[in-house]
Write a protein that holds these residues in place. Structure first.
Motif, PDB file in Angstrom:
ATOM      1  N   ASP A 150      -3.388   3.966 -23.086  1.00 49.96           N
ATOM      2  CA  ASP A 150      -3.383   3.452 -21.709  1.00 49.96           C
ATOM      3  C   ASP A 150      -4.539   2.491 -21.476  1.00 49.96           C
ATOM      4  N   GLN A 151      -5.705   2.825 -21.997  1.00 50.35           N
ATOM      5  CA  GLN A 151      -6.865   1.952 -21.833  1.00 50.35           C
ATOM      6  C   GLN A 151      -6.641   0.610 -22.523  1.00 50.35           C
ATOM      7  N   ALA A 152      -6.059   0.669 -23.725  1.00 50.32           N
ATOM      8  CA  ALA A 152      -5.789  -0.583 -24.441  1.00 50.32           C
ATOM      9  C   ALA A 152      -4.781  -1.437 -23.683  1.00 50.32           C
ATOM     10  N   ILE A 153      -3.755  -0.796 -23.119  1.00 52.45           N
ATOM     11  CA  ILE A 153      -2.754  -1.538 -22.349  1.00 52.45           C
ATOM     12  C   ILE A 153      -3.376  -2.146 -21.101  1.00 52.45           C
ATOM     13  N   GLU A 154      -4.236  -1.387 -20.424  1.00 50.30           N
ATOM     14  CA  GLU A 154      -4.887  -1.905 -19.229  1.00 50.30           C
ATOM     15  C   GLU A 154      -5.769  -3.109 -19.546  1.00 50.30           C
ATOM     16  N   ARG A 155      -6.461  -3.033 -20.707  1.00 51.50           N
ATOM     17  CA  ARG A 155      -7.288  -4.190 -21.107  1.00 51.50           C
ATOM     18  C   ARG A 155      -6.419  -5.417 -21.362  1.00 51.50           C
ATOM     19  N   SER A 156      -5.281  -5.177 -22.004  1.00 53.24           N
ATOM     20  CA  SER A 156      -4.376  -6.298 -22.260  1.00 53.24           C
ATOM     21  C   SER A 156      -3.846  -6.885 -20.959  1.00 53.24           C
ATOM     22  N   LYS A 157      -3.501  -5.992 -20.005  1.00 53.01           N
ATOM     23  CA  LYS A 157      -3.029  -6.483 -18.706  1.00 53.01           C
ATOM     24  C   LYS A 157      -4.104  -7.293 -18.001  1.00 53.01           C
ATOM     25  N   LYS A 158      -5.355  -6.843 -18.106  1.00 50.17           N
ATOM     26  CA  LYS A 158      -6.458  -7.563 -17.463  1.00 50.17           C
ATOM     27  C   LYS A 158      -6.608  -8.963 -18.051  1.00 50.17           C
ATOM     28  N   VAL A 159      -6.487  -9.054 -19.381  1.00 53.78           N
ATOM     29  CA  VAL A 159      -6.597 -10.366 -20.029  1.00 53.78           C
ATOM     30  C   VAL A 159      -5.473 -11.281 -19.564  1.00 53.78           C
ATOM     31  N   VAL A 160      -4.251 -10.720 -19.488  1.00 53.83           N
ATOM     32  CA  VAL A 160      -3.110 -11.526 -19.043  1.00 53.83           C
ATOM     33  C   VAL A 160      -3.304 -11.981 -17.596  1.00 53.83           C
ATOM     34  N   GLU A 161      -3.770 -11.063 -16.733  1.00 51.97           N
ATOM     35  CA  GLU A 161      -4.000 -11.426 -15.332  1.00 51.97           C
ATOM     36  C   GLU A 161      -5.058 -12.518 -15.204  1.00 51.97           C
ATOM     37  N   ASP A 162      -6.145 -12.379 -15.984  1.00 53.41           N
ATOM     38  CA  ASP A 162      -7.191 -13.409 -15.940  1.00 53.41           C
ATOM     39  C   ASP A 162      -6.646 -14.752 -16.395  1.00 53.41           C
ATOM     40  N   THR A 163      -5.819 -14.727 -17.442  1.00 50.60           N
ATOM     41  CA  THR A 163      -5.234 -15.971 -17.946  1.00 50.60           C
ATOM     42  C   THR A 163      -4.332 -16.616 -16.902  1.00 50.60           C
ATOM     43  N   VAL A 164      -3.517 -15.785 -16.240  1.00 56.73           N
ATOM     44  CA  VAL A 164      -2.623 -16.308 -15.203  1.00 56.73           C
ATOM     45  C   VAL A 164      -3.430 -16.891 -14.043  1.00 56.73           C
ATOM     46  N   ASN A 165      -4.503 -16.202 -13.651  1.00 54.32           N
ATOM     47  CA  ASN A 165      -5.329 -16.697 -12.547  1.00 54.32           C
ATOM     48  C   ASN A 165      -5.980 -18.035 -12.896  1.00 54.32           C
ATOM     49  N   VAL A 166      -6.492 -18.130 -14.127  1.00 55.65           N
ATOM     50  CA  VAL A 166      -7.105 -19.393 -14.556  1.00 55.65           C
ATOM     51  C   VAL A 166      -6.076 -20.511 -14.553  1.00 55.65           C
ATOM     52  N   GLY A 167      -4.863 -20.197 -15.024  1.00 54.47           N
ATOM     53  CA  GLY A 167      -3.804 -21.200 -15.024  1.00 54.47           C
ATOM     54  C   GLY A 167      -3.442 -21.646 -13.620  1.00 54.47           C
ATOM     55  N   ALA A 168      -3.381 -20.674 -12.690  1.00 58.94           N
ATOM     56  CA  ALA A 168      -3.052 -21.013 -11.295  1.00 58.94           C
ATOM     57  C   ALA A 168      -4.137 -21.881 -10.671  1.00 58.94           C
ATOM     58  N   GLU A 169      -5.406 -21.530 -10.935  1.00 55.13           N
ATOM     59  CA  GLU A 169      -6.513 -22.324 -10.390  1.00 55.13           C
ATOM     60  C   GLU A 169      -6.506 -23.735 -10.973  1.00 55.13           C
ATOM     61  N   THR A 170      -6.224 -23.835 -12.267  1.00 51.21           N
ATOM     62  CA  THR A 170      -6.161 -25.162 -12.897  1.00 51.21           C
ATOM     63  C   THR A 170      -5.042 -25.997 -12.306  1.00 51.21           C
ATOM     64  N   ALA A 171      -3.877 -25.375 -12.111  1.00 47.69           N
ATOM     65  CA  ALA A 171      -2.743 -26.095 -11.523  1.00 47.69           C
ATOM     66  C   ALA A 171      -3.065 -26.555 -10.104  1.00 47.69           C
ATOM     67  N   ALA A 172      -3.732 -25.689  -9.327  1.00 47.99           N
ATOM     68  CA  ALA A 172      -4.097 -26.070  -7.958  1.00 47.99           C
ATOM     69  C   ALA A 172      -5.085 -27.243  -7.959  1.00 47.99           C
ATOM     70  N   ALA A 173      -6.057 -27.185  -8.889  1.00 50.14           N
ATOM     71  CA  ALA A 173      -7.036 -28.275  -8.964  1.00 50.14           C
ATOM     72  C   ALA A 173      -6.363 -29.594  -9.353  1.00 50.14           C
TER      73      ALA A 173
END
Length: 263
Positions: A150-173
């Motif tokens: 579960d901890q490993a999955i949560e870490r993976s989800k966090k990485v994916v969420e961070d990547t999506v957020n960075v992509g969204a911020e880049t697209a907005a910029a």
């Protein structure tokens, strides 16, 4: 275990787990026949995914079992607990097979099954000695492996969420920059149009001024001419060259007019 003795939800989860166990058994038998290292690696990854899904289902089985514990008899709770321990033990056996095949392939990548406890202390020793462990030890080991996964999955989800957020911020910029560039282009077009109109207006004003200057020059020459004639007439009133100009000829004497009328 008689499925009629447990709830439909537990029976459904148990059926799904048994289906995965059969798929794992067939998958490892198929893995023995594959010679190509790349195909063996891909097959091993697929089996790893199935084991992860099985781990999730076992955890769900345990959760439902605890929720229904107060409604079941002591014997049914005991049988359910034994069934859960049996499923954990069977899953650990597949974990051991996976580890053996991974070692035989000399796979240098990070073990994809670390989340289930294969490798970091809960690996070979605990799995290989599962048959000698007590029920409580099996439960503790299974819980530990599921928590680590579960901890490993949560870490993976966090990485994916961070990547999506960075992509969204880049697209907005990029969108904001594109809109800004569009506004700048529109402003430049407006400035160019204004400069063009101003240039045309200056040309028209220049032509108007040039025409006015020509008219003023002609009027000035006429006035100069008239003034010159007047000056000449005043200076020399008997000048015959300017006698015939209307308004500038000397007055004719009254006597001359009578003489002309008598004739």
């Amino acid at each position: 275990m008689d499925l009629s003795a447990i709830s439909e939800e537990l029976a459904e989860i148990e059926g799904q787990i048994n289906d995965i166990f059969r798929a794992l058994s067939n998958g490892f038998q198929k893995l023995e026949k594959i010679k190509d290292p790349n195909r063996r690696s891909r097959q091993l990854e697929e089996l790893t995914d199935k084991m992860r899904e099985c781990k999730r289902l076992i955890k769900g089985f345990e959760k439902v079992m605890k929720e229904e514990e107060s409604r079941n008899t002591h014997d049914n709770n005991k049988k359910l607990n034994e069934k859960k321990q049996s499923m954990i033990k069977e899953l650990n056996s597949f974990v051991a097979l996976k580890k053996q095949h991974a070692s035989s392939l000399e796979n240098k990548r990070v073990d994809l099954f670390d989340g289930l406890g294969v490798g970091d202390g809960v690996g070979d020793e605990n799995v290989m000695l599962a048959s000698t462990m007590t029920n409580q030890q099996l439960m503790d080991t299974g819980h530990q492996m599921m928590d680590e996964t579960d901890q490993a999955i949560e870490r993976s989800k966090k990485v994916v969420e961070d990547t999506v957020n960075v992509g969204a911020e880049t697209a907005a910029a990029l969108k904001a920059q594109t809109e800004q560039m569009s506004r700048i282009v529109n402003e430049l077009d407006s400035i160019h149009f204004s400069i063009k109109k101003a240039s045309q207006l200056v040309k028209e004003i220049g032509r108007s001024v040039a025409t006015d200057r020509c008219i003023m020059a002609m009027l000035f020459l006429i006035v100069i001419g008239v003034v010159a004639i007047i000056i000449v007439k005043l200076v020399n009133p008997h000048n015959k060259d300017i006698r015939d100009i209307p308004g500038l000829a000397p007055p004719v004497s009254r006597k001359l007019l009578w003489d002309l009328s008598d004739r």
